[in-house]
Each structure stands twice: as structure tokens, then as C-alpha cells.
Scaffold this motif. Structure first.
Motif, PDB file in Angstrom:
ATOM      1  N   ARG A 189       8.088 -12.048  47.238  1.00 46.76           N
ATOM      2  CA  ARG A 189       8.536 -12.799  46.064  1.00 46.76           C
ATOM      3  C   ARG A 189       8.019 -12.169  44.785  1.00 46.76           C
ATOM      4  O   ARG A 189       6.842 -11.830  44.661  1.00 46.76           O
ATOM      5  CB  ARG A 189       8.077 -14.251  46.153  1.00 46.76           C
ATOM      6  CG  ARG A 189       8.609 -15.113  45.007  1.00 46.76           C
ATOM      7  CD  ARG A 189       8.285 -16.574  45.195  1.00 46.76           C
ATOM      8  NE  ARG A 189       8.815 -17.373  44.091  1.00 46.76           N
ATOM      9  CZ  ARG A 189       8.656 -18.689  43.966  1.00 46.76           C
ATOM     10  NH1 ARG A 189       8.004 -19.362  44.902  1.00 46.76           N
ATOM     11  NH2 ARG A 189       9.162 -19.324  42.929  1.00 46.76           N
ATOM     12  N   LEU A 190       8.927 -12.026  43.832  1.00 49.13           N
ATOM     13  CA  LEU A 190       8.606 -11.388  42.570  1.00 49.13           C
ATOM     14  C   LEU A 190       8.720 -12.413  41.442  1.00 49.13           C
ATOM     15  O   LEU A 190       9.759 -13.054  41.278  1.00 49.13           O
ATOM     16  CB  LEU A 190       9.580 -10.229  42.322  1.00 49.13           C
ATOM     17  CG  LEU A 190       9.320  -9.290  41.151  1.00 49.13           C
ATOM     18  CD1 LEU A 190       7.983  -8.569  41.321  1.00 49.13           C
ATOM     19  CD2 LEU A 190      10.448  -8.268  41.048  1.00 49.13           C
ATOM     20  N   TYR A 191       7.661 -12.557  40.681  1.00 46.13           N
ATOM     21  CA  TYR A 191       7.630 -13.520  39.580  1.00 46.13           C
ATOM     22  C   TYR A 191       7.876 -12.806  38.253  1.00 46.13           C
ATOM     23  O   TYR A 191       7.893 -11.581  38.187  1.00 46.13           O
ATOM     24  CB  TYR A 191       6.277 -14.229  39.530  1.00 46.13           C
ATOM     25  CG  TYR A 191       5.969 -15.077  40.750  1.00 46.13           C
ATOM     26  CD1 TYR A 191       6.191 -16.454  40.735  1.00 46.13           C
ATOM     27  CD2 TYR A 191       5.467 -14.502  41.915  1.00 46.13           C
ATOM     28  CE1 TYR A 191       5.907 -17.241  41.834  1.00 46.13           C
ATOM     29  CE2 TYR A 191       5.181 -15.278  43.029  1.00 46.13           C
ATOM     30  CZ  TYR A 191       5.411 -16.641  42.982  1.00 46.13           C
ATOM     31  OH  TYR A 191       5.134 -17.419  44.083  1.00 46.13           O
ATOM     32  N   THR A 251       6.374  -3.517  37.911  1.00 47.12           N
ATOM     33  CA  THR A 251       5.825  -4.486  38.850  1.00 47.12           C
ATOM     34  C   THR A 251       4.310  -4.403  38.854  1.00 47.12           C
ATOM     35  O   THR A 251       3.733  -3.330  39.061  1.00 47.12           O
ATOM     36  CB  THR A 251       6.356  -4.219  40.278  1.00 47.12           C
ATOM     37  OG1 THR A 251       7.780  -4.323  40.279  1.00 47.12           O
ATOM     38  CG2 THR A 251       5.790  -5.236  41.260  1.00 47.12           C
ATOM     39  N   ALA A 300      14.715 -12.329  36.778  1.00 45.19           N
ATOM     40  CA  ALA A 300      15.450 -13.517  37.194  1.00 45.19           C
ATOM     41  C   ALA A 300      16.503 -13.198  38.244  1.00 45.19           C
ATOM     42  O   ALA A 300      16.792 -13.999  39.122  1.00 45.19           O
ATOM     43  CB  ALA A 300      16.111 -14.165  35.980  1.00 45.19           C
ATOM     44  N   GLN A 332       6.824  -9.188  37.482  1.00 46.18           N
ATOM     45  CA  GLN A 332       7.617  -8.201  36.752  1.00 46.18           C
ATOM     46  C   GLN A 332       7.364  -8.354  35.267  1.00 46.18           C
ATOM     47  O   GLN A 332       7.614  -9.414  34.688  1.00 46.18           O
ATOM     48  CB  GLN A 332       9.103  -8.406  37.050  1.00 46.18           C
ATOM     49  CG  GLN A 332      10.012  -7.306  36.518  1.00 46.18           C
ATOM     50  CD  GLN A 332      10.115  -6.121  37.454  1.00 46.18           C
ATOM     51  OE1 GLN A 332       9.522  -6.125  38.516  1.00 46.18           O
ATOM     52  NE2 GLN A 332      10.868  -5.112  37.059  1.00 46.18           N
ATOM     53  N   LYS A 356      14.507 -11.220  42.754  1.00 44.46           N
ATOM     54  CA  LYS A 356      13.293 -11.991  43.002  1.00 44.46           C
ATOM     55  C   LYS A 356      12.450 -11.506  44.171  1.00 44.46           C
ATOM     56  O   LYS A 356      11.573 -12.208  44.631  1.00 44.46           O
ATOM     57  CB  LYS A 356      13.663 -13.459  43.220  1.00 44.46           C
ATOM     58  CG  LYS A 356      14.329 -14.097  41.988  1.00 44.46           C
ATOM     59  CD  LYS A 356      14.617 -15.559  42.195  1.00 44.46           C
ATOM     60  CE  LYS A 356      15.252 -16.174  40.960  1.00 44.46           C
ATOM     61  NZ  LYS A 356      15.548 -17.612  41.136  1.00 44.46           N
TER      62      LYS A 356
END
Length: 322
Positions: free
Chosen positions: A123-125, A76, A129, A71, A132
Motif C-alpha cells: 500500500r502506497l500513501y 517513494t 491517488a 509518495q 496505490k
């Protein structure tokens, strides 16, 4: 009014797209695969799988650096783990191209948690925060471009209800595609809906009533518009899980067709089986087996055409876990 026809197209078999790694193709980043036994050993007997690996298709090698969803400034992206390259646009472009070529598919099985193919909970980095998880870029674009297409992930197919629902939707969508290839007429559309009445009632009673009213008042609308709206309503309704309460309602409706043929003892046995299913004591197949027995003994043309009674090959045994 003259009953116009939407032009037919050539008819293929039941073709289902699938992430290539799920069929054992060694296309993952580490040179391995993620073989899905249910797909390879069971569904392959009923579906013609069309494997796709978008990461290999856009030129990433095997093995290759890992990629992940990141992100950045509310957007994205799909980047290498070390940030050395970004493949968001190539994956998006490839999905757009494939969406134009995959109209013959009746379903798609995606690889779970993949930044390209995961349909949920990837999973989102980065900056997100508080959020996710995301959706793989290839899967997201494909689902947007082919909104009626039944899709599922390999991991979710381990859930008996999700597995049954996906396979049911693939057969239903293929059934709709066959109607389109044959040529949609108002009469054929009414006949199609008639076969799906109890299936719709089990999955979404509201849609069952709404689609019925819609078709009853469709004489003034263009046929193409009617078909598009009906198919969207049908597939959206079938995505809803059929509840125990709704199944019980349908079973009781079906029981009513035999009230003149069955003895008092047979009626009591069937009603008892339905009630035990309602209370969670018996599986769905218990009252279904009784109804199928009585249907063979006392044939009823209207019931025999109901998709609810045979939504997919019996050999798949998908209702035993419901």
C-alpha cells in the motif's frame, strides 16, 4: 579453440534468504511474527534459511512505530506512520550492502505487504491517488542488484502454480551456481543446457529455441559473456508459468522416445493420459507417472538426465496441484 574456464568457487548448500518474521522470529513492529507454515514446516527440510529483518538491522527496535510507503513529489519514501522519521536511505543502504553479501543465496522469500520487504502490491500513501501500490524499498533494491535471484512472497506461495514455479527456480538457480563453482566451460555449458531443454520448452518455447541457437553459435564470444547471457535468459524464461499446452507438447515429445518399446495398448494408454491432462481431466502427475514407469522399464540416458522429469525432490509433491 582452447576451452577456457571461469574460476570455480566454494560450494555451499541450498541457502535461501527469508524475512525473519516468516520463520516465527518476533521482530515485527508489534513484537509479533508472521510465521509461514509452508516455509517453516516443509521447505526448511530442503533449504537452509537465512533470516533477515532489515528494519531491525537498521536500528529500529521491537516494538517500534509503524512505517509505510509514502509518495512525495514523485518519489517513494519509507516513513513513520506519524511522519516523525524517514528510513528510506538506511533501508536502501542496507539492501545495497546485503546484495554484496548474499551472492550465495539461491532464492529469497519476502514478507508480503511490508514497506521494507513486500515485493509487490504494498500500500502506497500520499500523493499517488491513482496508483496505490508499490514495492518495499529493501526488496526493490535487492531485486535490482540480484536480478537472477528467484524471489517470492509468503502469501503468493499459497498458490500451487506460483509455489511450484518458485521452488523449481530455486533448484534451477542452485544448479547453475554449482556449475559456476565447478568452473564453467563451453562443454559444461552445452551439457547443462541439454539437461534443461524440456524444462525450457515447458516454460518458454521461444527461449528454448533462442538459447539453443545462441549456444550453437557461441564460439567467437568470450565465455564470461556467454555464461552471463545464458543464465539471464534461463532464469527469465523459467519465471514464466508452464502452461497446460506447453506441458502437453513436452509430454508428447517424451512419449516419442518410447515408440519402439511400447505395445499398442501401452501407447494408447499413455496418449490417453496425456490427452486427459490436456483437457483438464487429469493432473500433470498422471502422465508423468506413466512416463517415469516406462523410463524405469526402458532406460534412456538422455531422458534420465532431463531436469523436467525431476526438477526438485519428489517428496515435495508440488506437481499434484497442477
Amino acid at each position: 579453440m582452447v576451452d577456457s574456464v571461469i574460476s570455480p568457487r566454494a560450494e555451499p548448500g541450498i541457502v535461501v534468504g527469508i524475512s525473519a518474521c516468516l520463520l516465527g522470529h518476533k521482530v515485527r513492529y508489534d513484537g509479533g511474527h508472521k510465521r509461514a507454515d509452508f516455509c517453516e514446516q516443509i521447505l526448511s527440510h530442503y533449504f537452509q534459511f537465512e533470516p533477515v529483518c532489515p528494519e531491525v538491522a537498521i536500528g529500529l527496535g521491537v516494538p517500534r512505530p509503524t512505517i509505510r510507503l509514502v509518495q512525495r513529489q514523485g518519489e517513494t519514501r519509507v516513513e513513520a506512520g506519524d511522519g516523525s522519521f524517514d528510513v528510506t536511505q538506511p533501508l536502501t543502504d542496507y539492501a545495497m550492502t546485503m546484495s554484496q553479501k548474499l551472492g550465495h543465496l539461491s532464492g529469497y522469500v519476502f514478507c508480503a505487504k511490508s514497506p521494507s520487504c513486500g515485493m509487490e502490491r504494498v500500500r502506497l500513501y500520499g500523493e499517488a491517488a491513482g496508483a496505490k501500490v508499490g514495492i518495499g524499498v529493501y526488496a526493490r533494491t535487492l531485486m535490482q542488484q540480484l536480478p537472477l535471484l528467484p524471489v517470492e512472497e509468503d502469501g503468493r506461495l499459497n498458490d500451487p502454480e506460483l509455489r511450484e514455479n518458485f521452488v523449481m527456480r530455486v533448484f534451477a538457480y542452485h544448479d547453475w551456481q554449482q556449475l559456476c563453482r565447478q568452473g564453467v566451460t563451453r562443454g559444461r555449458l552445452i551439457a547443462f543446457h541439454s539437461r534443461y531443454k524440456y524444462q525450457l520448452l515447458a516454460h518458454h518455447p521461444g527461449a528454448y529455441r533462442e538459447l539453443g541457437r545462441y549456444l550453437a553459435n557461441m564460439t567467437e564470444l568470450p565465455l564470461q559473456h556467454i555464461a552471463e547471457r545464458y543464465s539471464a535468459g534461463l532464469m527469465q524464461a523459467l519465471r514464466c508459468r508452464a502452461t497446460r499446452r506447453n506441458h502437453t507438447n513436452v509430454l508428447q515429445h517424451l512419449q516419442g522416445y518410447f515408440k519402439k518399446q511400447l505395445t499398442a495398448a501401452q501407447k494408447a494408454e499413455l496418449q490417453g493420459s496425456i490427452d486427459k491432462y490436456r483437457r483438464g481431466i487429469l493432473p500433470l502427475m498422471a502422465p508423468m507417472t506413466l512416463l517415469q514407469h516406462y523410463l524405469r522399464e526402458y532406460p534412456n540416458a538422455y531422458l534420465q538426465q532431463q531436469v523436467y522429469l525431476h526438477p526438485y525432490p519428489e517428496e515435495l509433491a508440488l506437481r499434484y496441484g497442477l
